[in-house]
Scaffold this active site. Structure first.
Site, PDB file in Angstrom:
ATOM      1  CE1 TYR A 234      64.783   6.695  19.100  1.00 55.28           C
ATOM      2  CE2 TYR A 234      63.820   4.504  18.977  1.00 55.28           C
ATOM      3  CZ  TYR A 234      64.669   5.460  18.473  1.00 55.28           C
ATOM      4  OH  TYR A 234      65.416   5.191  17.339  1.00 55.28           O
ATOM      5  CG  HIS A 235      57.689   7.084  16.655  1.00 53.25           C
ATOM      6  ND1 HIS A 235      57.671   6.055  15.736  1.00 53.25           N
ATOM      7  CD2 HIS A 235      56.439   7.620  16.626  1.00 53.25           C
ATOM      8  CE1 HIS A 235      56.479   6.003  15.172  1.00 53.25           C
ATOM      9  NE2 HIS A 235      55.707   6.928  15.702  1.00 53.25           N
ATOM     10  N   GLY A 236      59.903   4.053  17.402  1.00 51.33           N
ATOM     11  CA  GLY A 236      60.567   3.105  16.511  1.00 51.33           C
ATOM     12  C   GLY A 236      60.089   3.247  15.083  1.00 51.33           C
TER      13      GLY A 236
END
Length: 379
Positions: free
Chosen positions: A130-132
């Site tokens: 998951y990309h913050g």
């Protein structure tokens, strides 16, 4: 002074010309209200200082990146005579920078990584994460892999990153590519680890504290895994959206990105919240699965990590408090932080959370102190 002013304006000559000129200049410049102006500026400084800080902290990460690049340039010049005789010129530089970033993660975020044993000591694997808003958790993960596994994980990044001045050397040393499927397959077939975020910049900009996966119908990463016949390891970092947040959800910034592909949405934060990276069970290669089916399976695995380890919606104050205890998410449903936060003077953010913990609904007109007592009594 008022008599002097009257004398100047009446023209009776009792006040000197120079004095009148000075008084006229003072009135024109507004120096008579200087004290009021200074008080107003002091008020503005008090109001906007916290706002400035949360927007400045993300730039400190950029500064750290450029310091890393500067170190690489210095290291390159220092060892240029050895370059012709060594095939591992950059190993020392990578380990040094990994130690730097690992230390930053430990000090600022109390960074932890769970499930690192699922990363193979040798052989390929595709890590999907998951990309913050800023993928600083991924930097910490790369550092941990270098230090604890002795391996370099190749990474896929957006095209715009390769256009940032000065980043070329950093991207080359840490094996970052812009993502053609052929290059990804080649890296995996050569036995390397490869990290990719299907959401990419879009997820960084448009996801929020509810942690939705913004993958759309992307399945290229799944096709890469199928062509390479490698397992996929899902990954998620708890509280990554509380460390840094993006204003990309505002309509204007979304329009700019969709129209010009410019990720200019401001990022704010840099809060020292608790980061925990969780690696899920590897999803083995299955020749019976299509790319679409595998992509759906991987998305479900990442979503399961979010559901298991992330309190929704994310909350910055709660994430900060997690620095002082080690309770997993599953235990939050049985604990009531209302009285603690009330004693800290942090109750402004918590009426909804109190309602959820108490198992009922609370009206906005009820006093927060009463809600704290109620929750404490039902704990």
């Amino acid at each position: 002074m008022s008599n002097v002013n009257e004398s100047c304006w009446s023209g009776n000559g009792s006040a000197g010309v120079l004095t009148c000129l000075l008084l006229a200049w003072e009135d024109w410049a507004g120096l008579g209200n200087l004290e009021d102006y200074l008080s107003f500026l002091e008020y503005l400084l008090w109001v906007f200082t916290p706002l400035a800080i949360v927007f400045i902290l993300p730039f400190l990460i950029v500064i750290l990146l450029y310091l890393s690049i500067l170190f690489l340039h210095v290291y390159k010049r220092k060892n240029q005579l050895r370059e012709a005789y060594s095939n591992n010129l950059w190993d020392g530089a990578r380990k040094t920078l990994a130690t730097l970033w690992d230390g930053h993660g430990a000090i600022w975020h109390g960074y932890e990584i769970h499930g690192l044993e699922k990363i193979p000591d040798e052989g390929p694997a595709l890590i999907v994460y998951y990309h913050g808003a800023i993928p600083i958790d991924y930097y910490y993960f790369l550092a941990s892999v270098i230090i604890q596994k002795g391996r370099t994980c190749h990474s896929v990044a957006d095209h715009f990153l390769f256009k940032v001045p000065g980043f070329k050397l950093l991207l080359e040393v840490f094996s970052v590519m812009h993502g053609p499927q052929e290059e990804c397959v080649k890296a995996l077939r050569c036995g390397h680890l490869l990290g990719i975020s299907p959401g990419g910049v879009r997820e960084a900009l448009f996801s929020d504290e509810t942690y939705p996966l913004v993958w759309g119908k992307r399945k290229g990463f799944a096709q890469v895994a199928i062509d390479s016949k490698v397992p996929i390891i899902p990954m998620f970092t708890q509280n990554v959206r509380e460390g840094f947040r993006s204003l990309g959800t505002l309509r204007f910034f979304r329009w700019v990105y969709e129209r010009f592909r410019l990720p200019i949405a401001p990022v704010y934060g840099g809060f020292p919240v608790k980061f925990r990276t969780y690696l899920g069970d590897p999803i083995p290669y299955d020749p019976k699965l299509t790319a679409a089916e595998l992509a759906e399976k991987v998305q479900a695995a990442v979503q399961a990590l979010i559901d298991r380890h992330q309190k929704i919606p994310g909350n910055i104050l709660r994430a900060l408090l997690e620095r002082f205890h080690t309770r997993p998410k599953a235990e939050y449903s049985g604990m009531h932080l209302g009285p603690v936060l009330h004693s800290l003077g942090l109750m402004l953010y918590y009426p909804v959370g109190i309602s959820q913990h108490c198992g009922g609904s609370t009206g906005l007109g009820k006093k927060l102190a009463e809600e704290s007592v109620l929750c404490a009594s039902t704990a």
